[in-house]
Write a protein that holds these residues in place. Structure first.
Motif, PDB file in Angstrom:
ATOM      1  N   LEU A 274       0.819  -1.221   0.000  1.00 45.39           N
ATOM      2  CA  LEU A 274       0.000   0.000   0.000  1.00 45.39           C
ATOM      3  C   LEU A 274       0.848   1.264   0.000  1.00 45.39           C
ATOM      4  N   TRP A 275       2.158   1.112  -0.048  1.00 37.41           N
ATOM      5  CA  TRP A 275       3.027   2.277   0.013  1.00 37.41           C
ATOM      6  C   TRP A 275       2.800   3.236  -1.151  1.00 37.41           C
ATOM      7  N   PHE A 276       2.507   2.698  -2.326  1.00 39.32           N
ATOM      8  CA  PHE A 276       2.432   3.532  -3.518  1.00 39.32           C
ATOM      9  C   PHE A 276       1.002   3.914  -3.889  1.00 39.32           C
ATOM     10  N   LEU A 277       0.063   3.687  -2.973  1.00 44.61           N
ATOM     11  CA  LEU A 277      -1.326   4.095  -3.180  1.00 44.61           C
ATOM     12  C   LEU A 277      -1.656   5.232  -2.229  1.00 44.61           C
ATOM     13  N   PRO A 278      -2.378   6.255  -2.691  1.00 46.36           N
ATOM     14  CA  PRO A 278      -2.744   7.381  -1.814  1.00 46.36           C
ATOM     15  C   PRO A 278      -3.847   7.009  -0.821  1.00 46.36           C
ATOM     16  N   ILE A 279      -3.516   6.061   0.039  1.00 49.36           N
ATOM     17  CA  ILE A 279      -4.408   5.593   1.087  1.00 49.36           C
ATOM     18  C   ILE A 279      -3.699   5.829   2.413  1.00 49.36           C
TER      19      ILE A 279
END
Length: 335
Positions: A274-279
């Motif tokens: 999830l590091w590269f998702l704007p979450i």
């Protein structure tokens, strides 16, 4: 009063101009790349589809992260750091400065506050009426205290802090990817237009200008993203890089540096997928951060207020032991 209110309204309107500039440039780049380059210039269907597919992935990720960086509200100190009605009334009724200082010192004893002002004072914002959590600062533009404030960015018209720092980093990253892809894919056609191998027309202007704009932004983003990557690895904010946080033992630029891996996890979370998702995956809630000088067992992230309540009794002795009852109270500090 009416004039002051009108000026504030005008300032809010004008603060959106940098965002509108970025949005206009991006929308123009979308038209220039999709229509002028892919639709009207590229003749190979397979090449056209491949370029459009990759471009739209980059465009969506850029737009998503930019939106999140702009419209994620800055996180502010929770009610535990605010003066209660009784404390505020007792503080305002007390006329002796030393007694007022002691009131705030007593309130701070139950909170995980380890940093001080440069004068050694407990950091207190008299505008927001809160004891400042570690790494928080008052933003004069947003007119509020912001948790782990990094800086106020005009290009997103928002304070970059705990709530949206990950989104800001991803916005810079995907902006650079967007510019790199455009520069790499447009370069061949840029050369062809420049030497006259392709016919003159509206597409020539758009492709040539697209190349220059992409390279210009790419150079700027390389330096900005590189600087913020260095800050993340060192676990510093922009404000802390210019002015080292002050602890009871004195200033220490590496006071929150707990190792590269844990520094990255504080911003991006434990799940690398999830590091590269704007979450939102950042650890904790922005009120407390592990200290380099303390053991790992005593600096585990306090992820929510309920955990504070569970551990408050066991931590009060340790936290109060670090308090200096002789410190003064810092009033009206503004970053």
């Amino acid at each position: 009063m009416a004039l002051s209110r009108g000026l504030r309204c005008c300032a809010r309107v004008f603060s959106w101009i940098p965002v509108l500039i970025i949005t206009s440039v991006v929308l123009w780049s979308y038209y220039a790349y999709v229509f002028e380059l892919c639709v009207f210039t590229i003749s190979n269907t397979l090449e056209k589809v491949a370029y459009l597919l990759v471009f739209h992935v980059c465009f969506v990720m850029f737009s998503w992260t930019y939106w999140k960086a702009i419209f994620t509200p800055p996180a502010t100190p929770c009610k535990k750091f605010q003066l209660s009605y009784s404390d505020k009334d007792r503080y305002e009724r007390e006329e002796r400065p030393d007694a007022q200082k002691q009131i705030l010192v007593d309130i701070a004893k139950s909170l995980p506050i380890f940093t001080r002002a440069t004068s050694g004072a407990i950091r207190f914002c008299d505008r927001c009426q809160v004891l400042k959590p570690d790494r928080s600062h008052h933003c004069s533009v947003c007119e509020t205290c912001v948790l782990k404030m990094d800086h106020h960015c005009p290009w997103v018209n928002n304070c970059v802090g705990f709530s949206n720092y990950k989104f800001f980093l991803l916005f810079l990253s995907y902006s650079m990817v967007y510019c790199v892809f455009i520069s790499a894919s447009v370069f061949r056609f840029f050369i062809n237009f420049w030497v006259g191998d392709l016919p003159n027309g509206p597409a020539k202007f758009h492709v040539l200008f697209l190349m220059f704009v992409a390279l210009m932004f790419l150079v700027s983003l390389m330096f900005l993203l590189g600087y913020h990557c260095w800050l993340v690895v060192q676990n510093r904010s922009t404000l802390e890089a210019f002015s080292a946080p002050v602890f009871t033992t004195g200033p220490d630029r590496n006071g929150f540096n707990v190792g590269i891996r844990r520094n990255l996890q504080q911003v991006f979370g434990d799940n690398k997928r999830l590091w590269f998702l704007p979450i939102c995956t950042s650890q904790g809630d922005g009120h407390y951060f592990p200290l380099k000088s303390l053991s790992e067992s005593s600096t585990s992230l306090l992820a929510n207020e309920e955990k504070w309540d569970e551990e408050e009794e066991s931590e009060d002795d340790n936290i109060s032991g670090d308090r200096d009852p002789s410190v003064t109270v810092e009033m009206d500090e503004e970053e």
